[in-house]
Design a protein around this motif. Structure first.
Motif, PDB file in Angstrom:
ATOM      1  N   TYR A 128     -45.595   5.957 -32.435  1.00 51.93           N
ATOM      2  CA  TYR A 128     -44.662   6.435 -31.427  1.00 51.93           C
ATOM      3  C   TYR A 128     -44.384   7.918 -31.635  1.00 51.93           C
ATOM      4  CZ  TYR A 128     -43.636   1.626 -29.939  1.00 51.93           C
ATOM      5  OH  TYR A 128     -43.722   0.349 -29.446  1.00 51.93           O
ATOM      6  N   VAL A 129     -43.980   8.581 -30.561  1.00 56.49           N
ATOM      7  CA  VAL A 129     -43.827  10.033 -30.562  1.00 56.49           C
ATOM      8  C   VAL A 129     -42.353  10.401 -30.703  1.00 56.49           C
ATOM      9  CG1 VAL A 129     -44.157  12.156 -29.226  1.00 56.49           C
ATOM     10  CG2 VAL A 129     -45.909  10.366 -29.190  1.00 56.49           C
ATOM     11  N   ARG A 130     -42.088  11.250 -31.657  1.00 54.54           N
ATOM     12  CA  ARG A 130     -40.726  11.723 -31.915  1.00 54.54           C
ATOM     13  C   ARG A 130     -40.336  12.777 -30.876  1.00 54.54           C
ATOM     14  NH1 ARG A 130     -38.099  11.928 -36.989  1.00 54.54           N
ATOM     15  NH2 ARG A 130     -36.367  13.404 -37.088  1.00 54.54           N
ATOM     16  N   ASN A 131     -39.222  12.557 -30.220  1.00 55.37           N
ATOM     17  CA  ASN A 131     -38.767  13.463 -29.171  1.00 55.37           C
ATOM     18  C   ASN A 131     -37.939  14.590 -29.797  1.00 55.37           C
ATOM     19  OD1 ASN A 131     -38.005  14.712 -26.838  1.00 55.37           O
ATOM     20  ND2 ASN A 131     -36.890  12.975 -25.969  1.00 55.37           N
ATOM     21  N   ASP A 132     -38.634  15.607 -30.286  1.00 55.52           N
ATOM     22  CA  ASP A 132     -37.906  16.745 -30.853  1.00 55.52           C
ATOM     23  C   ASP A 132     -38.060  17.965 -29.952  1.00 55.52           C
ATOM     24  OD1 ASP A 132     -40.588  17.047 -31.547  1.00 55.52           O
ATOM     25  OD2 ASP A 132     -40.241  16.590 -33.650  1.00 55.52           O
ATOM     26  N   THR A 133     -39.169  18.697 -30.050  1.00 58.82           N
ATOM     27  CA  THR A 133     -39.373  19.851 -29.171  1.00 58.82           C
ATOM     28  C   THR A 133     -40.300  19.452 -28.027  1.00 58.82           C
ATOM     29  OG1 THR A 133     -41.316  20.678 -30.356  1.00 58.82           O
ATOM     30  CG2 THR A 133     -39.143  21.370 -31.159  1.00 58.82           C
ATOM     31  N   PRO A 134     -40.099  20.022 -26.829  1.00 57.15           N
ATOM     32  CA  PRO A 134     -40.956  19.662 -25.696  1.00 57.15           C
ATOM     33  C   PRO A 134     -42.439  19.887 -25.964  1.00 57.15           C
ATOM     34  CG  PRO A 134     -39.015  20.832 -24.925  1.00 57.15           C
ATOM     35  CD  PRO A 134     -38.984  20.904 -26.421  1.00 57.15           C
ATOM     36  N   LEU A 135     -42.784  20.995 -26.637  1.00 52.08           N
ATOM     37  CA  LEU A 135     -44.187  21.279 -26.912  1.00 52.08           C
ATOM     38  C   LEU A 135     -44.798  20.200 -27.804  1.00 52.08           C
ATOM     39  CD1 LEU A 135     -46.661  23.090 -26.707  1.00 52.08           C
ATOM     40  CD2 LEU A 135     -45.768  24.407 -28.663  1.00 52.08           C
ATOM     41  N   HIS A 136     -44.065  19.806 -28.852  1.00 48.42           N
ATOM     42  CA  HIS A 136     -44.546  18.762 -29.755  1.00 48.42           C
ATOM     43  C   HIS A 136     -44.761  17.459 -29.001  1.00 48.42           C
ATOM     44  CE1 HIS A 136     -43.778  15.339 -32.548  1.00 48.42           C
ATOM     45  NE2 HIS A 136     -44.631  15.999 -33.297  1.00 48.42           N
ATOM     46  N   VAL A 137     -43.817  17.100 -28.139  1.00 46.80           N
ATOM     47  CA  VAL A 137     -43.925  15.849 -27.380  1.00 46.80           C
ATOM     48  C   VAL A 137     -45.153  15.875 -26.478  1.00 46.80           C
ATOM     49  CG1 VAL A 137     -42.835  14.426 -25.603  1.00 46.80           C
ATOM     50  CG2 VAL A 137     -41.453  15.360 -27.462  1.00 46.80           C
ATOM     51  N   VAL A 138     -45.347  16.977 -25.754  1.00 46.03           N
ATOM     52  CA  VAL A 138     -46.481  17.075 -24.836  1.00 46.03           C
ATOM     53  C   VAL A 138     -47.804  16.977 -25.592  1.00 46.03           C
ATOM     54  CG1 VAL A 138     -47.706  18.594 -23.226  1.00 46.03           C
ATOM     55  CG2 VAL A 138     -45.211  18.344 -23.066  1.00 46.03           C
ATOM     56  N   LEU A 139     -47.931  17.697 -26.705  1.00 44.51           N
ATOM     57  CA  LEU A 139     -49.182  17.701 -27.462  1.00 44.51           C
ATOM     58  C   LEU A 139     -49.463  16.341 -28.088  1.00 44.51           C
ATOM     59  CD1 LEU A 139     -49.007  21.205 -29.181  1.00 44.51           C
ATOM     60  CD2 LEU A 139     -50.367  20.532 -27.194  1.00 44.51           C
ATOM     61  N   ARG A 140     -48.435  15.715 -28.676  1.00 48.91           N
ATOM     62  CA  ARG A 140     -48.640  14.407 -29.304  1.00 48.91           C
ATOM     63  C   ARG A 140     -48.967  13.342 -28.262  1.00 48.91           C
ATOM     64  NH1 ARG A 140     -46.646  12.601 -33.924  1.00 48.91           N
ATOM     65  NH2 ARG A 140     -47.903  10.798 -33.292  1.00 48.91           N
ATOM     66  N   CYS A 141     -48.310  13.403 -27.123  1.00 47.32           N
ATOM     67  CA  CYS A 141     -48.577  12.421 -26.075  1.00 47.32           C
ATOM     68  C   CYS A 141     -49.974  12.617 -25.493  1.00 47.32           C
ATOM     69  CB  CYS A 141     -47.524  12.517 -24.975  1.00 47.32           C
ATOM     70  SG  CYS A 141     -45.902  11.873 -25.449  1.00 47.32           S
ATOM     71  N   ARG A 142     -50.394  13.860 -25.332  1.00 45.35           N
ATOM     72  CA  ARG A 142     -51.745  14.114 -24.841  1.00 45.35           C
ATOM     73  C   ARG A 142     -52.774  13.537 -25.817  1.00 45.35           C
ATOM     74  NH1 ARG A 142     -53.850  20.200 -23.948  1.00 45.35           N
ATOM     75  NH2 ARG A 142     -53.661  20.154 -26.228  1.00 45.35           N
ATOM     76  N   GLU A 143     -52.526  13.711 -27.102  1.00 45.18           N
ATOM     77  CA  GLU A 143     -53.420  13.149 -28.116  1.00 45.18           C
ATOM     78  C   GLU A 143     -53.463  11.630 -28.024  1.00 45.18           C
ATOM     79  OE1 GLU A 143     -53.779  12.928 -33.012  1.00 45.18           O
ATOM     80  OE2 GLU A 143     -52.189  14.101 -32.069  1.00 45.18           O
ATOM     81  N   ALA A 144     -52.286  11.008 -27.868  1.00 47.84           N
ATOM     82  CA  ALA A 144     -52.227   9.541 -27.774  1.00 47.84           C
ATOM     83  C   ALA A 144     -52.952   9.040 -26.529  1.00 47.84           C
ATOM     84  CB  ALA A 144     -50.771   9.088 -27.768  1.00 47.84           C
ATOM     85  N   LEU A 145     -52.783   9.727 -25.416  1.00 50.63           N
ATOM     86  CA  LEU A 145     -53.438   9.319 -24.175  1.00 50.63           C
ATOM     87  C   LEU A 145     -54.957   9.441 -24.287  1.00 50.63           C
ATOM     88  CD1 LEU A 145     -50.890  10.981 -21.769  1.00 50.63           C
ATOM     89  CD2 LEU A 145     -51.438   8.542 -21.783  1.00 50.63           C
ATOM     90  N   ARG A 146     -55.422  10.477 -24.946  1.00 46.50           N
ATOM     91  CA  ARG A 146     -56.864  10.638 -25.139  1.00 46.50           C
ATOM     92  C   ARG A 146     -57.428   9.547 -26.036  1.00 46.50           C
ATOM     93  NH1 ARG A 146     -57.176  17.296 -25.816  1.00 46.50           N
ATOM     94  NH2 ARG A 146     -57.053  17.746 -23.569  1.00 46.50           N
ATOM     95  N   GLY A 147     -56.557   8.930 -26.834  1.00 47.13           N
ATOM     96  CA  GLY A 147     -56.979   7.812 -27.671  1.00 47.13           C
ATOM     97  C   GLY A 147     -56.929   6.472 -26.956  1.00 47.13           C
ATOM     98  N   GLY A 148     -56.591   6.482 -25.655  1.00 45.70           N
ATOM     99  CA  GLY A 148     -56.616   5.264 -24.859  1.00 45.70           C
ATOM    100  C   GLY A 148     -55.298   4.537 -24.706  1.00 45.70           C
ATOM    101  N   THR A 149     -54.193   5.139 -25.149  1.00 46.50           N
ATOM    102  CA  THR A 149     -52.901   4.458 -25.059  1.00 46.50           C
ATOM    103  C   THR A 149     -52.220   4.748 -23.718  1.00 46.50           C
ATOM    104  OG1 THR A 149     -51.603   6.277 -25.991  1.00 46.50           O
ATOM    105  CG2 THR A 149     -52.610   4.730 -27.544  1.00 46.50           C
ATOM    106  N   GLN A 150     -51.092   4.095 -23.525  1.00 45.75           N
ATOM    107  CA  GLN A 150     -50.236   4.334 -22.364  1.00 45.75           C
ATOM    108  C   GLN A 150     -48.884   4.825 -22.875  1.00 45.75           C
ATOM    109  OE1 GLN A 150     -50.470   0.348 -20.708  1.00 45.75           O
ATOM    110  NE2 GLN A 150     -52.155   0.917 -19.351  1.00 45.75           N
ATOM    111  N   VAL A 151     -48.495   6.020 -22.475  1.00 47.46           N
ATOM    112  CA  VAL A 151     -47.264   6.619 -22.969  1.00 47.46           C
ATOM    113  C   VAL A 151     -46.087   6.168 -22.110  1.00 47.46           C
ATOM    114  CG1 VAL A 151     -45.990   8.793 -23.171  1.00 47.46           C
ATOM    115  CG2 VAL A 151     -48.318   8.617 -24.071  1.00 47.46           C
ATOM    116  N   VAL A 152     -45.052   5.659 -22.755  1.00 52.01           N
ATOM    117  CA  VAL A 152     -43.837   5.211 -22.075  1.00 52.01           C
ATOM    118  C   VAL A 152     -42.728   6.223 -22.340  1.00 52.01           C
ATOM    119  CG1 VAL A 152     -42.084   3.401 -21.911  1.00 52.01           C
ATOM    120  CG2 VAL A 152     -44.486   2.786 -22.303  1.00 52.01           C
ATOM    121  N   ILE A 153     -42.133   6.725 -21.266  1.00 56.71           N
ATOM    122  CA  ILE A 153     -41.075   7.715 -21.420  1.00 56.71           C
ATOM    123  C   ILE A 153     -39.976   7.448 -20.399  1.00 56.71           C
ATOM    124  CG2 ILE A 153     -42.278   9.371 -19.901  1.00 56.71           C
ATOM    125  CD1 ILE A 153     -41.103  11.606 -21.689  1.00 56.71           C
TER     126      ILE A 153
END
Length: 257
Positions: free
Chosen positions: A136-161
């Protein structure tokens, strides 16, 4: 009020308090049972394996939890519509956020879900180990969230926000808080669609400002239905405006009986 009615009302109130205790206690026990395993497995498993196992354990654990709520706590859930999303590939899933139960209900149906979670939840000793193992992605800085979520999506996951950033203030009278642009930014950067969910509760139980130890008004019913899917090619500002308009319009016509 007759003596019989007063007695019935008192007994029902006692049941509501007992049901609340059973519900909270079951969730705590499930988290405690998974805590040592999640803590031990995270450093030794390959990241992809650990994340997949962590997400599956969360899904199965929350399915068990909802079964207890259905059986013993007069709760009724209509959430099977989300099953259609399971094998539809990477996407950003956004939903309104009326209750602390929202993430539980969503992740109980989606084996590939990666949630964006508040930092204090990720740091919670009861919940954090399982969330970290699941990736799961830690919601700290917007840039961190966007980059981590993009990485997770490229790995085939579905991001819930939950783009309201917090539970809806004043639910159910207030349908939705203003939305942040984070979900639209994630979808735009990862080039994936945005799928909306509409969460409808019969009671504001565990909503913003609801004390944890205040019992619900039972029976408690919840329905999650699929909303519109949006193309991420829109400008994030425009996409956020469309998401908010759609969620408000749909939530104005609740379908929970």
């Amino acid at each position: 009020m007759s003596a019989r009615l007063r007695s019935s009302s008192t007994l029902w109130s006692v049941y509501e308090h007992l049901a609340m205790g059973v519900g909270l206690g079951t969730l705590a026990l499930l988290c405690l049972a998974w805590l040592p395993l999640a803590t031990a497995l995270r450093p030794v498993l390959p990241r992809a394996w650990g994340s997949s196992l962590g997400r599956m354990a969360i899904m199965r654990g929350f399915q068990c939890y909802m079964g207890v709520l259905r059986l013993l706590c007069a709760c009724r859930f209509d959430v099977e519509a989300m099953d259609a999303l399971r094998e539809q590939g990477p996407m950003v899933i956004v939903a309104n956020h009326p209750s602390l139960l929202d993430a539980v209900l969503i992740t109980s149906r989606l084996p590939h879900a990666v949630c964006v979670m508040k930092a204090d939840v990720m740091d919670n000793p009861l919940l954090g180990a399982g969330a970290r193992l699941a990736g799961y992605v830690r919601n700290d800085t917007p840039l961190h969230v966007v980059l981590r979520c993009r990485e997770a999506l490229r790995g085939g996951t579905q991001v819930v926000i939950f783009p309201e950033s917090t539970r809806t203030v004043g639910y159910p009278a207030n349908l939705l808080n203003p939305l942040s642009r984070t979900a639209a930014l994630i979808a735009s950067r990862a080039s994936v669609p945005v799928q909306t969910l509409l969460i409808e509760f019969s009671s504001p139980y565990l909503g913003k400002g609801w004390p944890l130890w205040r019992p619900p008004s039972l029976p408690l019913t919840c329905r999650i239905r699929l909303g519109q899917r949006f193309d991420a090619r829109l400008d994030p500002r425009a996409l956020t405006a469309e998401l908010e308009a759609h969620l408000r319009a749909e939530l104005a016509h609740p379908r929970t009986s």
